[in-house]
Enzyme design. Structure first.
Site, short mmCIF file in Angstrom:
data_model
loop_
_atom_site.label_atom_id
_atom_site.label_comp_id
_atom_site.label_asym_id
_atom_site.label_seq_id
_atom_site.Cartn_x
_atom_site.Cartn_y
_atom_site.Cartn_z
N ARG A 1 0.83 -1.21 0.00
CA ARG A 1 0.00 0.00 0.00
C ARG A 1 0.86 1.25 0.00
O ARG A 1 0.52 2.27 -0.60
CB ARG A 1 -0.91 0.00 1.23
CG ARG A 1 -1.94 -1.14 1.22
CD ARG A 1 -2.73 -1.16 2.50
NE ARG A 1 -3.74 -2.22 2.52
CZ ARG A 1 -3.55 -3.40 3.08
NH1 ARG A 1 -2.40 -3.69 3.66
NH2 ARG A 1 -4.51 -4.31 3.06
N ASP B 1 -9.46 -4.53 8.50
CA ASP B 1 -8.54 -5.44 9.18
C ASP B 1 -9.19 -5.98 10.46
O ASP B 1 -9.08 -7.17 10.78
CB ASP B 1 -7.24 -4.73 9.54
CG ASP B 1 -6.67 -3.96 8.37
OD1 ASP B 1 -5.83 -4.52 7.64
OD2 ASP B 1 -7.07 -2.80 8.18
N ARG C 1 -11.75 -8.56 9.53
CA ARG C 1 -11.09 -9.83 9.17
C ARG C 1 -10.63 -10.55 10.43
O ARG C 1 -10.77 -11.78 10.55
CB ARG C 1 -9.89 -9.53 8.26
CG ARG C 1 -10.26 -9.06 6.87
CD ARG C 1 -9.06 -8.46 6.13
NE ARG C 1 -9.38 -8.17 4.73
CZ ARG C 1 -8.69 -7.36 3.96
NH1 ARG C 1 -7.61 -6.73 4.46
NH2 ARG C 1 -9.03 -7.15 2.71
N HIS D 1 -2.98 0.64 8.14
CA HIS D 1 -3.73 -0.33 7.33
C HIS D 1 -2.72 -0.90 6.34
O HIS D 1 -2.57 -0.44 5.22
CB HIS D 1 -4.88 0.37 6.60
CG HIS D 1 -5.59 -0.53 5.62
ND1 HIS D 1 -6.10 -1.75 5.97
CD2 HIS D 1 -5.88 -0.37 4.30
CE1 HIS D 1 -6.67 -2.31 4.92
NE2 HIS D 1 -6.54 -1.49 3.90
#
Length: 317
Positions: free
Chosen positions: A91, A151, A154, A178
């Protein structure tokens, strides 16, 4: 005429944006949704498609194609625009590329007289939320990133499977970037109200699952991108959860990307932390207790993000 109802503008109608628009219409959260994208043909097609499905939604949402000059009276602007994450790309690799894209987007929006709330979803989300703060000039509570909300979802999903309970019975957070330096807060995790540590004492055989769960949480995006090219359903639902908290003034605590000014011992950086969200935006960062190991890992995560922010300061000169 005075504006009536909630108006949301979506900027970026790619996979994430279109999934968000579908979720918005199906859940009937806003009264009006405008979609802005450089691909005007796709916007026109999606507007027609979504409006055709609106009669079956929970409540009507009027969907329209929009332009930046339409943003002035919006309550919430959700930005999903940006270069996508490619296979093997982190990212943070995206930072400079997307930061430059955001200059044009944010400037155009602010020229409309917008004074609502920004919700940022493109990656690297913590950095682009900071970019939005700098270019918009809005107060920090009005500039929010999706942070580690996905996150955290999850994480809760994997823990729920390991302990055979519904995800709603799991309370556990991922904080920090993140991305690869994100931090699982094991010390305050609970399963149906019982400390995770106490659960593991009762069933020591599950201890080996813990590191596995963290790795699966951290690397989930890479696995999904490898399998189908992009992640979009999960983040769209997470964005809707944040949007609902804002538009319905829910006062819920979510792990969004917020600007730290001394909380957790850090300042001048956007990162995922539990934050109280309501109609005013990100109104209060909640400082949940961390053990020494978690504090150390969170400090490293904040440094990763602060270093990245510092590397693009030249863009704001």
């Amino acid at each position: 005429m005075s504006k009536k109802g909630n108006k949301v503008v979506l900027v970026g109608n790619g996979a994430v944006g279109a999934s968000y628009a579908f979720t918005m219409v199906s859940q009937g959260v806003a009264d009006e949704l405008l979609i802005i994208d450089i691909n005007e043909d796709k916007v026109r097609g999606d507007v027609l498609d979504l409006n055709h499905g609106a009669p079956y939604a929970m409540s009507p949402v009027k969907v329209k194609a929009g332009k930046y000059e339409d943003c002035g009276d919006a309550d919430l602007i959700v930005i999903c625009a940006g270069a996508p994450q490619k296979v093997g790309e982190t990212r943070l690799d995206l930072v400079e590329k997307n930061a430059k894209i955001y200059k044009g987007i944010i400037t155009s929006i602010m020229d409309s007289g917008f004074d609502g709330i920004f919700l940022i979803a493109a990656n690297p989300v913590d950095i682009l939320t900071y970019v939005t703060l700098k270019y918009s000039g809005l107060p920090k509570h009005k500039v929010i990133g999706s942070g580690t909300i996905l996150d955290t979802a999850r994480f809760k999903h994997l823990l729920s499977e390991a302990f055979d309970v519904a995800p709603s019975s799991v309370h556990a957070n991922i904080i920090g970037e993140h991305g690869d330096s994100e931090v699982p807060v094991w010390s305050s995790a609970t399963i149906a109200g019982v400390s995770l540590y106490d659960e593991l004492k009762k069933d020591p055989e599950k201890s080996h699952l813990i590191e596995d769960i963290y790795v699966q949480t951290r690397d989930a995006a890479y696995d999904i991108i490898k399998a189908k090219g992009a992640t979009y359903y999960g983040v769209a639902m997470g964005l809707m959860h944040i949007s609902k908290a804002i538009l319905r003034n829910q006062n819920v605590v979510l792990t969004v990307s917020s600007y730290l000014e001394g909380e957790y011992g850090h300042e001048g950086v956007y990162t995922g932390v539990p934050t109280l969200i309501n109609g005013e935006g990100a109104v209060k960062i909640i400082e949940t207790p961390l053990n020494d190991d978690e504090k150390e890992k969170f400090a490293k995560s904040c440094k990763v993000l602060k270093d990245m922010q510092d590397s693009i300061e030249y863009l704001f000169e």
